[in-house]
Design a protein around this motif. Sequence first.
Motif, PDB file in Angstrom:
ATOM      1  N   TYR A 184       0.806  -1.215   0.000  1.00 31.36           N
ATOM      2  CA  TYR A 184       0.000   0.000   0.000  1.00 31.36           C
ATOM      3  C   TYR A 184       0.844   1.272   0.000  1.00 31.36           C
ATOM      4  O   TYR A 184       0.306   2.370  -0.093  1.00 31.36           O
ATOM      5  CB  TYR A 184      -0.941   0.004   1.216  1.00 31.36           C
ATOM      6  CG  TYR A 184      -0.224  -0.296   2.503  1.00 31.36           C
ATOM      7  CD1 TYR A 184      -0.090  -1.601   2.952  1.00 31.36           C
ATOM      8  CD2 TYR A 184       0.357   0.715   3.252  1.00 31.36           C
ATOM      9  CE1 TYR A 184       0.593  -1.886   4.118  1.00 31.36           C
ATOM     10  CE2 TYR A 184       1.056   0.438   4.413  1.00 31.36           C
ATOM     11  CZ  TYR A 184       1.165  -0.866   4.843  1.00 31.36           C
ATOM     12  OH  TYR A 184       1.861  -1.141   5.987  1.00 31.36           O
ATOM     13  N   PHE A 200       9.833   5.399   5.312  1.00 25.25           N
ATOM     14  CA  PHE A 200       9.518   4.654   6.542  1.00 25.25           C
ATOM     15  C   PHE A 200      10.791   4.053   7.137  1.00 25.25           C
ATOM     16  O   PHE A 200      11.070   4.213   8.335  1.00 25.25           O
ATOM     17  CB  PHE A 200       8.486   3.565   6.217  1.00 25.25           C
ATOM     18  CG  PHE A 200       8.288   2.548   7.304  1.00 25.25           C
ATOM     19  CD1 PHE A 200       7.962   2.924   8.592  1.00 25.25           C
ATOM     20  CD2 PHE A 200       8.424   1.193   7.031  1.00 25.25           C
ATOM     21  CE1 PHE A 200       7.774   1.988   9.587  1.00 25.25           C
ATOM     22  CE2 PHE A 200       8.238   0.244   8.020  1.00 25.25           C
ATOM     23  CZ  PHE A 200       7.927   0.634   9.311  1.00 25.25           C
ATOM     24  N   ARG A 256      13.129   6.589   8.588  1.00 21.63           N
ATOM     25  CA  ARG A 256      12.701   7.006   9.932  1.00 21.63           C
ATOM     26  C   ARG A 256      13.177   6.008  10.976  1.00 21.63           C
ATOM     27  O   ARG A 256      13.573   6.389  12.074  1.00 21.63           O
ATOM     28  CB  ARG A 256      11.185   7.110  10.008  1.00 21.63           C
ATOM     29  CG  ARG A 256      10.621   8.359   9.404  1.00 21.63           C
ATOM     30  CD  ARG A 256       9.140   8.200   9.179  1.00 21.63           C
ATOM     31  NE  ARG A 256       8.537   9.414   8.699  1.00 21.63           N
ATOM     32  CZ  ARG A 256       7.959  10.320   9.486  1.00 21.63           C
ATOM     33  NH1 ARG A 256       7.905  10.135  10.776  1.00 21.63           N
ATOM     34  NH2 ARG A 256       7.438  11.402   8.991  1.00 21.63           N
ATOM     35  N   ALA A 289       7.213   6.306  13.527  1.00 18.32           N
ATOM     36  CA  ALA A 289       7.332   5.757  12.159  1.00 18.32           C
ATOM     37  C   ALA A 289       6.464   4.508  12.011  1.00 18.32           C
ATOM     38  O   ALA A 289       5.742   4.363  11.015  1.00 18.32           O
ATOM     39  CB  ALA A 289       8.789   5.423  11.857  1.00 18.32           C
ATOM     40  N   ILE A 290       6.521   3.635  13.004  1.00 16.57           N
ATOM     41  CA  ILE A 290       5.728   2.403  12.935  1.00 16.57           C
ATOM     42  C   ILE A 290       4.240   2.714  13.066  1.00 16.57           C
ATOM     43  O   ILE A 290       3.411   2.143  12.357  1.00 16.57           O
ATOM     44  CB  ILE A 290       6.213   1.382  13.987  1.00 16.57           C
ATOM     45  CG1 ILE A 290       7.594   0.880  13.554  1.00 16.57           C
ATOM     46  CG2 ILE A 290       5.249   0.204  14.127  1.00 16.57           C
ATOM     47  CD1 ILE A 290       8.338   0.109  14.546  1.00 16.57           C
ATOM     48  N   LEU A 334       2.754   5.506  12.167  1.00 15.67           N
ATOM     49  CA  LEU A 334       2.310   6.138  10.918  1.00 15.67           C
ATOM     50  C   LEU A 334       2.118   5.076   9.825  1.00 15.67           C
ATOM     51  O   LEU A 334       1.130   5.125   9.070  1.00 15.67           O
ATOM     52  CB  LEU A 334       3.344   7.184  10.462  1.00 15.67           C
ATOM     53  CG  LEU A 334       3.045   7.874   9.133  1.00 15.67           C
ATOM     54  CD1 LEU A 334       1.803   8.747   9.235  1.00 15.67           C
ATOM     55  CD2 LEU A 334       4.232   8.727   8.670  1.00 15.67           C
ATOM     56  N   ASN A 335       3.044   4.123   9.781  1.00 21.02           N
ATOM     57  CA  ASN A 335       2.937   3.061   8.773  1.00 21.02           C
ATOM     58  C   ASN A 335       1.690   2.201   9.018  1.00 21.02           C
ATOM     59  O   ASN A 335       0.977   1.847   8.075  1.00 21.02           O
ATOM     60  CB  ASN A 335       4.201   2.187   8.805  1.00 21.02           C
ATOM     61  CG  ASN A 335       4.255   1.240   7.640  1.00 21.02           C
ATOM     62  OD1 ASN A 335       3.897   1.604   6.513  1.00 21.02           O
ATOM     63  ND2 ASN A 335       4.667   0.017   7.881  1.00 21.02           N
ATOM     64  N   ARG A 375      -1.335   4.211   7.988  1.00 17.93           N
ATOM     65  CA  ARG A 375      -1.472   4.207   6.523  1.00 17.93           C
ATOM     66  C   ARG A 375      -2.040   2.886   6.033  1.00 17.93           C
ATOM     67  O   ARG A 375      -2.913   2.859   5.175  1.00 17.93           O
ATOM     68  CB  ARG A 375      -0.102   4.407   5.875  1.00 17.93           C
ATOM     69  CG  ARG A 375       0.289   5.844   5.742  1.00 17.93           C
ATOM     70  CD  ARG A 375       1.587   5.937   4.976  1.00 17.93           C
ATOM     71  NE  ARG A 375       1.978   7.303   4.756  1.00 17.93           N
ATOM     72  CZ  ARG A 375       3.235   7.720   4.784  1.00 17.93           C
ATOM     73  NH1 ARG A 375       4.208   6.877   5.044  1.00 17.93           N
ATOM     74  NH2 ARG A 375       3.533   8.973   4.549  1.00 17.93           N
ATOM     75  N   GLU A 376      -1.506   1.796   6.602  1.00 15.02           N
ATOM     76  CA  GLU A 376      -1.965   0.466   6.182  1.00 15.02           C
ATOM     77  C   GLU A 376      -3.463   0.320   6.416  1.00 15.02           C
ATOM     78  O   GLU A 376      -4.183  -0.157   5.544  1.00 15.02           O
ATOM     79  CB  GLU A 376      -1.200  -0.611   6.968  1.00 15.02           C
ATOM     80  CG  GLU A 376      -1.659  -2.011   6.624  1.00 15.02           C
ATOM     81  CD  GLU A 376      -0.896  -3.105   7.371  1.00 15.02           C
ATOM     82  OE1 GLU A 376      -0.063  -2.778   8.227  1.00 15.02           O
ATOM     83  OE2 GLU A 376      -1.150  -4.266   7.067  1.00 15.02           O
ATOM     84  N   ARG A 410      -5.764   2.671   4.280  1.00 16.51           N
ATOM     85  CA  ARG A 410      -5.767   2.357   2.845  1.00 16.51           C
ATOM     86  C   ARG A 410      -6.419   1.005   2.559  1.00 16.51           C
ATOM     87  O   ARG A 410      -6.382   0.516   1.431  1.00 16.51           O
ATOM     88  CB  ARG A 410      -4.333   2.396   2.304  1.00 16.51           C
ATOM     89  CG  ARG A 410      -3.812   3.814   2.247  1.00 16.51           C
ATOM     90  CD  ARG A 410      -2.409   3.934   1.733  1.00 16.51           C
ATOM     91  NE  ARG A 410      -1.921   5.307   1.889  1.00 16.51           N
ATOM     92  CZ  ARG A 410      -0.720   5.728   1.541  1.00 16.51           C
ATOM     93  NH1 ARG A 410       0.128   4.882   0.995  1.00 16.51           N
ATOM     94  NH2 ARG A 410      -0.358   6.979   1.722  1.00 16.51           N
TER      95      ARG A 410
END
Lengths: 268, 278
Positions: free
Chosen positions: A96, A105, A108, B9-10, B12-13, B16-17, B20
Amino acid sequence: MTETVIHVQGLVKDHLSNFLRKRFRALDGLNLTVRKGETYGLLGPNGAGKTTTQKLLLGLLKPTGGTVQVLGYQPGDTRALARIGFLPENPYFYAYLTAYEFLDFFGRLFNLCAAKRKERIAELLKLVSLTEARDRPVRKFSKGMMQRLGVAQALLNDPDLIFLDEPNTGLDPIGRRDIRNIMLALKEQGKTIFFNSHMLPDVRDICDRVGVLHRGKLVGEGEVEAICTSGNYQDLEDYFMDLINTAEEEYRKTGGITPYHIEREGVR
Amino acid sequence: MRSFGAVSAIALNTFRETVRDRVLYAIVFFALVATLAGLVLGTLSVEQDVRILEDLGLFTITAFGGIIAIFIGTNLVFKEIDRRTIFLIFTKPIKRWEFVTGKFLGLALCILVVCFAMGLFLIAIVCWQTLQTADPSVSWTTTLTNTLIPSLIPRLLTSLVLMYVELVLVIALATFFSTFSTPLMSMLFTFGLWICGHMTDSLKALGELSTSPVVKVVTNGLYNALPDLALLTRIRGEALDGGNFPIDLVSGIGAYVLLYTVLLLSFATVIAERREFQ
């Protein structure tokens, strides 16, 4: 004296089967040393223990016995991991995300500041020829593009030590050439590379030294140049096949009984 | 500071996952439809249409929020292992607790956004319904300033906050189970505990009624170990009725949820530390 980057002494790894909890020895007393700036290729047939070795060196698996030091630290130590790049075999990426988001990512996770990430991602996308695809979702990438993106993420932190697990698997000749050229460029920069591969012609071009694993044991190790010019072998493939055949013969002679079985299970 | 960067960071990821994922939008769509059904049900009542709309709307948000938390939460860590992206994560300089916390916070943020959107929708239709059913001789601005702003909207907002607090506990449970179990088993465990958490009062009462010391010990143990969601539901009901809460009760609930969440994430971290990734 050249600095030792990887030092492995008597490394043993047992896996337990899922259901019956039967013990299977994947690595049996591995001794290995990789020096700074060296490109070391770990060769072996499927199931020889190559991937297990890399996972132990990276701290993804815990050793059953023996000692391991990577960049002077225990495997999995974050101080070592900050200086390591890793490309796993057949990597799967977050479908995605776009290529840029994917690299951002991981940037970071390496604690790179925003400006540094932006600069580094642009550099790496250029290096792996993915600049045009930076905003494309990863799910639309071909196998070769995925592999190149994987290489880019492994280089984000400008690592001193790079682990590559079968980087050429499933790639077409152009993809293989691209990966080989990137590895040669890294080698020229003085990076230490530890990689597993089946592709012996690539190993011949890239590696300074190789080790051959057979059923979890290191059955041979040597300088690529010396192996190919000694006159004892036609080429690296000949060396590899000779070691594997001898080891397999030895294994069959003992009926698959190794010192491990004798010690653990009392087999005579 | 470095840990903050890794956790964010994790998170946010993960955010997003989840945002989406088209399944999320399908669930939210059904939740909105279910909320609208309150308008129809309200017409069947005698002057209780707004209350039915509020109750059904809050129940819908809790139920669908819980479904999202369980379905996505129980897959959080498992998917990373199954798809082997965990190899890329744990070979970066991050600690296991940072990974677990980031995963939890990412989903908590996603659920917050979903609940906020569904909550706004609920408040909007409750306000609309209130204006529709108000005395025609009273202007809509008077209803707005006398009823909606000082009373109805704060009551709904308080209930929504308490509902989100409950979902935070569900997310923590799902995250915990996903570190060591398959999604199906994790779903069963999390859903089971979510339901049991709503029955803690009954468990306590059962123990008090029983003459068997074993039953007393077991029910008392379960009462203390299970998340006390019955308490949260009770307070949420009081909030909807316009009840005021002393500050020590509010801080007590906050401390309880925080402690329970930290404990679950700590156990999840210990499990993640011990795990090997083949």
